[in-house]
Motif scaffolding. Sequence first.
Motif, mmCIF file in Angstrom:
data_model
loop_
_atom_site.group_PDB
_atom_site.id
_atom_site.type_symbol
_atom_site.label_atom_id
_atom_site.label_comp_id
_atom_site.label_asym_id
_atom_site.label_seq_id
_atom_site.Cartn_x
_atom_site.Cartn_y
_atom_site.Cartn_z
ATOM 1 N N THR A 62 0.836 -1.197 0.000
ATOM 2 C CA THR A 62 0.000 0.000 0.000
ATOM 3 C C THR A 62 0.869 1.245 0.000
ATOM 4 N N GLU A 63 0.603 2.130 -0.940
ATOM 5 C CA GLU A 63 1.406 3.361 -1.077
ATOM 6 C C GLU A 63 0.573 4.540 -0.554
ATOM 7 N N THR A 64 1.066 5.202 0.482
ATOM 8 C CA THR A 64 0.278 6.302 1.062
ATOM 9 C C THR A 64 0.904 7.670 0.809
ATOM 10 N N ILE A 65 2.134 7.731 0.296
ATOM 11 C CA ILE A 65 2.817 9.027 0.176
ATOM 12 C C ILE A 65 2.561 9.678 -1.190
ATOM 13 N N PHE A 66 2.734 8.929 -2.265
ATOM 14 C CA PHE A 66 2.522 9.480 -3.611
ATOM 15 C C PHE A 66 1.351 8.771 -4.283
ATOM 16 N N GLU A 67 0.650 9.519 -5.146
ATOM 17 C CA GLU A 67 -0.602 8.983 -5.697
ATOM 18 C C GLU A 67 -0.406 8.025 -6.866
ATOM 19 N N ASN A 68 0.806 8.045 -7.462
ATOM 20 C CA ASN A 68 0.957 7.285 -8.704
ATOM 21 C C ASN A 68 2.294 6.550 -8.726
ATOM 22 N N ARG A 69 2.565 5.818 -7.676
ATOM 23 C CA ARG A 69 3.895 5.241 -7.620
ATOM 24 C C ARG A 69 3.906 3.732 -7.847
ATOM 25 N N PHE A 70 3.127 3.306 -8.864
ATOM 26 C CA PHE A 70 3.100 1.881 -9.175
ATOM 27 C C PHE A 70 3.469 1.604 -10.641
ATOM 28 N N MET A 71 4.162 2.567 -11.265
ATOM 29 C CA MET A 71 4.462 2.399 -12.688
ATOM 30 C C MET A 71 5.313 1.141 -12.953
ATOM 31 N N HIS A 72 6.110 0.779 -11.946
ATOM 32 C CA HIS A 72 6.974 -0.397 -12.110
ATOM 33 C C HIS A 72 6.178 -1.698 -12.217
ATOM 34 N N ALA A 73 4.935 -1.690 -11.680
ATOM 35 C CA ALA A 73 4.155 -2.939 -11.649
ATOM 36 C C ALA A 73 3.904 -3.453 -13.070
ATOM 37 N N LEU A 74 3.618 -2.536 -13.997
ATOM 38 C CA LEU A 74 3.329 -2.952 -15.374
ATOM 39 C C LEU A 74 4.560 -3.556 -16.039
ATOM 40 N N GLU A 75 5.721 -2.984 -15.733
ATOM 41 C CA GLU A 75 6.952 -3.505 -16.324
ATOM 42 C C GLU A 75 7.333 -4.836 -15.672
ATOM 43 N N LEU A 76 7.125 -4.928 -14.350
ATOM 44 C CA LEU A 76 7.406 -6.206 -13.672
ATOM 45 C C LEU A 76 6.511 -7.303 -14.252
ATOM 46 N N ALA A 77 5.284 -6.910 -14.622
ATOM 47 C CA ALA A 77 4.356 -7.897 -15.202
ATOM 48 C C ALA A 77 4.933 -8.452 -16.508
ATOM 49 N N ARG A 78 5.686 -7.629 -17.246
ATOM 50 C CA ARG A 78 6.295 -8.101 -18.493
ATOM 51 C C ARG A 78 7.346 -9.178 -18.207
ATOM 52 N N MET A 79 7.786 -9.219 -16.962
ATOM 53 C CA MET A 79 8.787 -10.232 -16.589
ATOM 54 C C MET A 79 8.120 -11.428 -15.905
ATOM 55 N N GLY A 80 6.789 -11.455 -15.961
ATOM 56 C CA GLY A 80 6.071 -12.608 -15.414
ATOM 57 C C GLY A 80 5.474 -12.387 -14.040
ATOM 58 N N ALA A 81 5.600 -11.147 -13.492
ATOM 59 C CA ALA A 81 5.029 -10.893 -12.167
ATOM 60 C C ALA A 81 3.512 -10.815 -12.263
ATOM 61 N N ASN A 82 2.862 -11.179 -11.157
ATOM 62 C CA ASN A 82 1.398 -11.189 -11.129
ATOM 63 C C ASN A 82 0.939 -10.132 -10.122
ATOM 64 N N ILE A 83 0.622 -8.937 -10.636
ATOM 65 C CA ILE A 83 0.297 -7.807 -9.745
ATOM 66 C C ILE A 83 -1.007 -7.178 -10.211
ATOM 67 N N ARG A 84 -1.926 -6.964 -9.266
ATOM 68 C CA ARG A 84 -3.153 -6.222 -9.599
ATOM 69 C C ARG A 84 -3.157 -4.924 -8.803
ATOM 70 N N ILE A 85 -3.399 -3.793 -9.500
ATOM 71 C CA ILE A 85 -3.422 -2.506 -8.810
ATOM 72 C C ILE A 85 -4.872 -2.125 -8.536
ATOM 73 N N GLU A 86 -5.157 -1.793 -7.287
ATOM 74 C CA GLU A 86 -6.491 -1.283 -6.938
ATOM 75 C C GLU A 86 -6.282 -0.004 -6.166
ATOM 76 N N GLY A 87 -6.357 1.135 -6.845
ATOM 77 C CA GLY A 87 -6.140 2.424 -6.197
ATOM 78 C C GLY A 87 -4.728 2.503 -5.652
ATOM 79 N N ARG A 88 -4.642 2.709 -4.351
ATOM 80 C CA ARG A 88 -3.312 2.860 -3.751
ATOM 81 C C ARG A 88 -2.716 1.547 -3.260
#
Length: 417
Positions: A325-351
């Motif tokens: 959970t990210e509480t400091i910045f509103e948009n700090r999950f950009m890495h999740a999409l790139e990690l997904a390209r490497m096979g990571a399984n991440i779902r973003i729901e808001g923060r």
Amino acid sequence: MDKFKIAGGIPLSGELPVSGSKNSALPALAACLLTEEPVTLHRIPKVKDILTMENLLAYTGASVSHDDATVRVEAKSLDRPEAPYEVVKTMRASSLVLGPLVGRTGRARVSMPGGCAIGSRPINLHVSALEQLGATLEQSYGYVEAHAPEGLRGAHIHFDRITVTGTEDVLMAAVLARGETVIRNAAREPEVKDLADLLVKMGAKIEGAGTPIIRVQGVERLHGTDHTIIPDRIEAGTFLLAGAISRGDVLVKDCVPEHVAALAIKMRQAGAEVEEKDGEALRVRCSGRPTAIDVTTEEYPGFATDLQAQYMAWMTTAHGISFVTETIFENRFMHALELARMGANIRIEGRQAIVAGEERLTGAQVLASDLRASASLVLAALVAQGETIIDRVYHMDRGYERIEEKLAGAGARIERI
Ligand code: EPU
């Protein structure tokens, strides 16, 4: 544009030395503007943001000279108390010169930091605190202009929310203001304390730095001094996670273990061995996949937002599901999409990011979006099967000194192409 090519699957072993803190060096350099005498700063990391800050000091009229990790600044006269767009467009921390310039010269004109990949980066809290110290501020044509022809006067400031550079900016303005300033809800980050230590060596009167209430008695003038910047706790944390994700055995050298305590606790819960060595190093060992452990970012001493992306990279390889959970910045999950390209399984729901750990990641071509996001991609690449190419590593160069050399020194197969 430079890229990193990383061959994954090699456990790191050996030593990873930590450089001086970027986020401490930036305000320390800005603080040099507060005196006409020379200030010498040691353990300054050679990273892009620091070079930008040095160019900025030179633009205002200060003379800046280097000798390896030592920088000497002499701001005899400040002919141009300005931070122009061309000099600061790549660095959000430009607002750090606002407080010292207006405190010393009674005026400042600073290009406003735009948004960036992690959020909107407003400076309204800096502006309102400086107004309370008696400055008049106006925003136009992308610049903020501050005037205080009669000088600043002490005030009682209460930050609506905790801001690190906001606290630093106001602290630097308050040291030369007439009378007492009290800053409430101040940031407690080690970088704020380090700045206060430097200012005190320069002759400032400050109490309570490192706590939520900072008291400053204004003085007429400050003088020159020598100061050594604290080690970079975010680089130290990144290296701890590099050791763990690669399933290696690494000594993270020249760090302050207490500054990464929140991360070390999570890492131990997740199954890594993290051991303190002589109060200035940490040994990390991890032989397999971690257990999924949730994390929520908070202001210091909580879990640092600047380590969230790197921690998430580790959790993508965990047994189980973790909530990040990210509480400091509103948009700090950009890495999740790139990690997904490497096979990571991440779902973003808001923060919140819901990370389901996978048995393995695979190498891929990925794009760095910001400084800490690029670090998370490097970490994922260390454990991924096959080769990863990371594009736009200039983001990494903003804040990590010789990262590829340091990782290669511990056995990583990484090269800059
Ligand atoms: N905020 C406002 N108004 C302001 C100032 C901040 O709304 O006037 C908000 C921000 O938008 C954010 C929150 O307050 O949502 C906290 O921001 P803060 O001001 O504390 O961040 P900062 O001072 O701009 C520093 C570090 C960042 C680090 C944050 C949080 C420096 C130079 N930068 O930024 O470091 O993430 O504190 O710890 O010290 C990095 O190194 O990668 C980095 C982004």
